[in-house]
Design an enzyme around this catalytic site. Structure first.
Site, PDB file in Angstrom:
ATOM      1  CG  ASP A 192       2.902   0.254  -0.178  1.00 29.21           C
ATOM      2  OD1 ASP A 192       2.773   1.404   0.272  1.00 29.21           O
ATOM      3  OD2 ASP A 192       2.557  -0.060  -1.333  1.00 29.21           O
ATOM      4  CG  ASP A 244       7.830   1.489   2.340  1.00 33.48           C
ATOM      5  OD1 ASP A 244       6.829   0.780   2.153  1.00 33.48           O
ATOM      6  OD2 ASP A 244       7.768   2.698   2.663  1.00 33.48           O
ATOM      7  CD  GLU A 289      -0.294   2.739   2.998  1.00 34.20           C
ATOM      8  OE1 GLU A 289      -0.420   3.909   2.631  1.00 34.20           O
ATOM      9  OE2 GLU A 289      -0.070   1.803   2.201  1.00 34.20           O
ATOM     10  CG  HIS A 317       5.548   8.635   1.575  1.00 37.50           C
ATOM     11  ND1 HIS A 317       5.240   7.805   2.635  1.00 37.50           N
ATOM     12  CD2 HIS A 317       5.185   7.963   0.463  1.00 37.50           C
ATOM     13  CE1 HIS A 317       4.720   6.691   2.171  1.00 37.50           C
ATOM     14  NE2 HIS A 317       4.674   6.751   0.857  1.00 37.50           N
ATOM     15  CG  ASP A 318       1.384   8.202   0.616  1.00 41.85           C
ATOM     16  OD1 ASP A 318       2.141   8.441  -0.341  1.00 41.85           O
ATOM     17  OD2 ASP A 318       1.154   7.062   1.048  1.00 41.85           O
TER      18      ASP A 318
HETATM   19  O1  TEU Z   1      -0.118   4.203  -0.372  1.00 41.70           O
HETATM   20  C1  TEU Z   1      -1.299   3.474  -0.494  1.00 41.70           C
HETATM   21  C2  TEU Z   1      -2.570   4.127  -0.311  1.00 41.70           C
HETATM   22  O2  TEU Z   1      -3.385   3.517   0.300  1.00 41.70           O
HETATM   23  C3  TEU Z   1      -3.032   5.342  -1.004  1.00 41.70           C
HETATM   24  O3  TEU Z   1      -4.373   5.523  -0.638  1.00 41.70           O
HETATM   25  C4  TEU Z   1      -2.280   6.533  -0.649  1.00 41.70           C
HETATM   26  O4  TEU Z   1      -2.907   7.174   0.433  1.00 41.70           O
HETATM   27  C5  TEU Z   1      -2.182   7.448  -1.822  1.00 41.70           C
HETATM   28  O5  TEU Z   1      -1.673   8.639  -1.399  1.00 41.70           O
HETATM   29  C6  TEU Z   1      -3.524   7.652  -2.525  1.00 41.70           C
HETATM   30  O6  TEU Z   1      -3.804   8.960  -2.831  1.00 41.70           O
HETATM   31  C7  TEU Z   1       1.042   3.475  -0.556  1.00 41.70           C
HETATM   32  C8  TEU Z   1       2.258   4.380  -0.538  1.00 41.70           C
HETATM   33  O7  TEU Z   1       2.380   4.976   0.711  1.00 41.70           O
HETATM   34  C9  TEU Z   1       2.144   5.363  -1.656  1.00 41.70           C
HETATM   35  O8  TEU Z   1       3.184   6.293  -1.655  1.00 41.70           O
HETATM   36  C10 TEU Z   1       2.145   4.579  -2.942  1.00 41.70           C
HETATM   37  O9  TEU Z   1       1.891   5.431  -4.011  1.00 41.70           O
HETATM   38  C11 TEU Z   1       1.102   3.463  -2.937  1.00 41.70           C
HETATM   39  O10 TEU Z   1       1.074   2.722  -1.733  1.00 41.70           O
HETATM   40  C12 TEU Z   1       1.400   2.477  -4.015  1.00 41.70           C
HETATM   41  O11 TEU Z   1       2.498   1.700  -3.688  1.00 41.70           O
END
Ligand code: TEU
Ligand code: CA
Length: 611
Positions: free
Chosen positions: A216, A107, A273, A351-352
């Protein structure tokens, strides 16, 4: 003999055809019994993954970090978080992955660092050190009436309801943090900063043999020039989150081109992403091969079905979306690359995101749960793009049930800040607060990021779902997050040798995808019966070099649904076939016993169209 090099105009490449498996290191497998997943735990499961059909693993951040956001707050790109292992473990893991003919992606988190990173410590120490402009610093504004100190603009942070600016006493300025306050945004406008990022976060690992990166928040590095005030999107909020100012800024493609020049030296692949970007042309700027930006991106269209997109993701009464809306989202990501030189990805979880079975099928009973997991698997393996599977998805994991997993078990920073915001909002009104907290729990039980982070259940008979390896001893420490209440029912051990399990179905479905690469991975997607509230029906077609067509019917309903009539040639969009001439041969289905006229709850079938 070599096969064709292009299908429907898409050039054939290994990474388009690969099955990628995402690993969340804290929650995948604990090798030493301390209750926290680690790199040796990952190594110990590589054969399991290969058995499933996985060809590439992507590991979420395993770098050194104070873990405010589970490693997305990095304090040193060149070191491993000690509880996960060390550099040597990482080198061994890379080697073991490669020995098995698999590949590994890390990542790449470079929109921000931790406030504990040496770069930030230097930057905040004063206004005239060489790293003083490596982060986004601005003087305070002052309220002309009260003299009160105010942030430089009205931007809201992604997490919680507060300002995206944090006051720093030492430097007597505010710094920008799109995410948590402990995660200051790097200033990509500084060339020295960019060079340091490339060397430390990228080349350090490329030289150690990693094959690519999941990038990311890839569109956040370039912000709107001058950081202007955001328009009012949520009238009830003091601060506003306006993606138009935070994402896709004017220099973003220049920055990604610089990154790509480095990646290209190593032949590394990327999946970016891409939050808050739905416009097709805008997405294509990132993924068209001719633009040389990224190999592919994750679009949010599908996984954001059901979110509250105005006041905040969790403010919802589930399910908060309809099947045609879900199908629309799938269509948008599929249509993206038709007739272009771009590429897309296929995923329902990461994971989100909460578990797909709970969101897009049903977790109400074990029977529905298993059928729904298989149907969603079948849908995904039929879609065009690179397939991603998130840990636990292959065993049909579901969200933690409300009754057995209380609100205090939710520990993700996004959940915690959300609940904190609710508490602040209703502080003076106990009755309203009670109701608001009840609603917040409903929203989190449906959509929280905690669900996918619950430790993986390997063995239902072992303590904590067998999260710690047996070699670590009979009484491992309790995992860092409360174990899944259903770990005894939904786990790897009980599924791996069961021919009817979700795991076995995923394994077969991934094989099915690889046996029909041209049709399933590269074929054109065409939706049918788009307005239907229960069925998702579509075709996949290859026009060249050899014409072929598949027809998929999926029952997204808890009840039985009538099988639609055999499509006519016009529906299929295949020229030169007479009406009534279409014959269907079943290729793969979720259920063993079949009624030709009826689909069982969450039954899915894929046919070859003989024309
Ligand atoms: O997520 C970025 C993101 O765009 C967020 O909208 C994400 O969907 C988050 O769940 C908002 O509610 C990335 C990573 O995947 C996330 O785990 C991190 O917390 C974030 O970046 C910050 O690095
Ligand atoms: Ca451990």
């Amino acid at each position: 003999m070599t096969g064709p090099t292009a299908v429907n105009g898409h050039s054939k490449t290994w990474w388009k055809e690969s099955i990628v498996y995402q690993i969340y290191p804290a929650s995948f497998c604990d090798s030493n019994g301390d209750g926290i997943g680690d790199l040796r735990g990952i190594s110990s499961r590589l054969d399991y993954l290969r058995g499933l059909g996985v060809e590439v693993i992507w590991i979420c951040p395993m770098y050194d970090s104070p873990q405010v956001d589970m490693g997305y707050d990095i304090s040193n790109y060149e070191a491993v978080y000690p509880l996960y292992g060390d550099l040597k473990d990482m080198e061994e893991l890379i080697e073991q992955v490669h020995e098995r003919g698999m590949k590994i992606m890390l990542d790449l988190v470079v929109n921000h660092t931790s406030d504990q990173h040496a770069w930030f410590k230097a930057s905040r120490s004063g206004k005239d050190n060489e790293k003083s402009d490596w982060y986004i610093w601005r003087p305070a504004k002052v309220d002309p009436r009260t003299g009160e100190r105010l942030p430089p603009n009205n931007w809201r942070s992604y997490f919680g309801h507060g300002s995206a600016w944090e006051w720093d006493e030492t430097r007597q300025e505010y710094y920008l943090h799109i995410f948590a306050a402990e995660m200051p945004d790097l200033n990509w406008e500084s060339e020295a900063c960019r060079k340091a990022i490339y060397a430390s976060a990228m080349e350090f690992w490329l030289q150690r043999g990693v094959d690519g990166f999941r990038v990311d928040t890839v569109n956040l590095y370039s912000k709107a020039p001058g950081l202007p005030e955001a328009r009012i999107i949520d009238p009830n909020s003091k601060y506003q989150l306006d993606p138009a100012l935070v994402c896709n800024g004017p220099r973003i493609h220049e920055f990604i081109s610089e990154m790509n020049a480095i990646l290209a030296k190593y032949g590394a692949i990327t999946v970016g992403e891409l939050p808050a970007t739905t416009d097709t042309d805008r997405v294509l700027d990132y993924v068209r091969a001719s633009k040389r930006q990224l190999s592919m991106v994750f679009q949010f269209d599908v996984v954001q079905c059901g979110y509250n997109k105005v006041t905040g993701r969790f403010d919802v009464a589930p399910p908060n979306y309809t099947l045609p809306e879900f199908k629309d989202a799938v269509c948008r990501t599929q249509a993206l690359i038709q007739g272009t030189d771009g590429w897309t990805s296929v995923f329902l979880e990461n994971h989100d995101q909460a578990r797909s079975v709970s969101r897009f099928a049903s977790d109400e009973t074990p029977g529905l749960r298993v059928a729904g997991a298989k149907m969603l698997a079948l849908m995904q393996v039929c879609l065009t793009g690179t397939q991603y599977v998130y840990q636990g998805q292959e065993i049909g994991s579901v969200n933690a049930p409300k009754e057995s997993y209380p609100l205090e078990n939710y520990i993700d920073v996004n959940s915690v800040l959300y609940v904190q915001g609710v508490k602040e909002k209703y502080a003076g009104d106990p009755a309203a607060l009670k109701k608001a907290l009840g609603d917040a729990f409903t929203g989190l039980q449906y959509l929280a990021r905690d669900h996918p982070r619950i430790p993986m259940a390997w063995d239902g008979d072992a303590p904590y779902g067998g999260f710690s390896l047996p070699e670590a001893g009979p009484s491992p420490k309790e995992p860092w997050m409360k174990a899944h209440p259903l770990a005894g029912e939904i786990n790897v051990k009980s599924q791996i040798d069961d021919p009817d399990s979700v795991y076995t179905f995923w394994r077969r479905a991934l094989q099915f995808r690889k046996e029909n690469v041209d049709l399933l991975i590269y074929g054109d997607f065409k939706p049918l019966l788009h307005e239907d509230e229960h069925l998702m029906v579509f075709t996949k077609t290859v026009w060249e070099p050899v014409r072929a067509c598949a027809y998929a019917v999926l029952n997204f309903s808890k009840g039985e649904s009538k099988m639609p009539g055999v499509p006519g040639w016009k529906d299929l969009g295949v020229d030169g076939v007479e009406e009534g001439d279409v014959r269907l041969t079943l290729l793969m289905g979720t259920h063993g016993k079949r009624d030709e006229a009826m689909l069982l709850p969450f039954e899915g079938r894929v046919y070859r169209v003989e024309v």
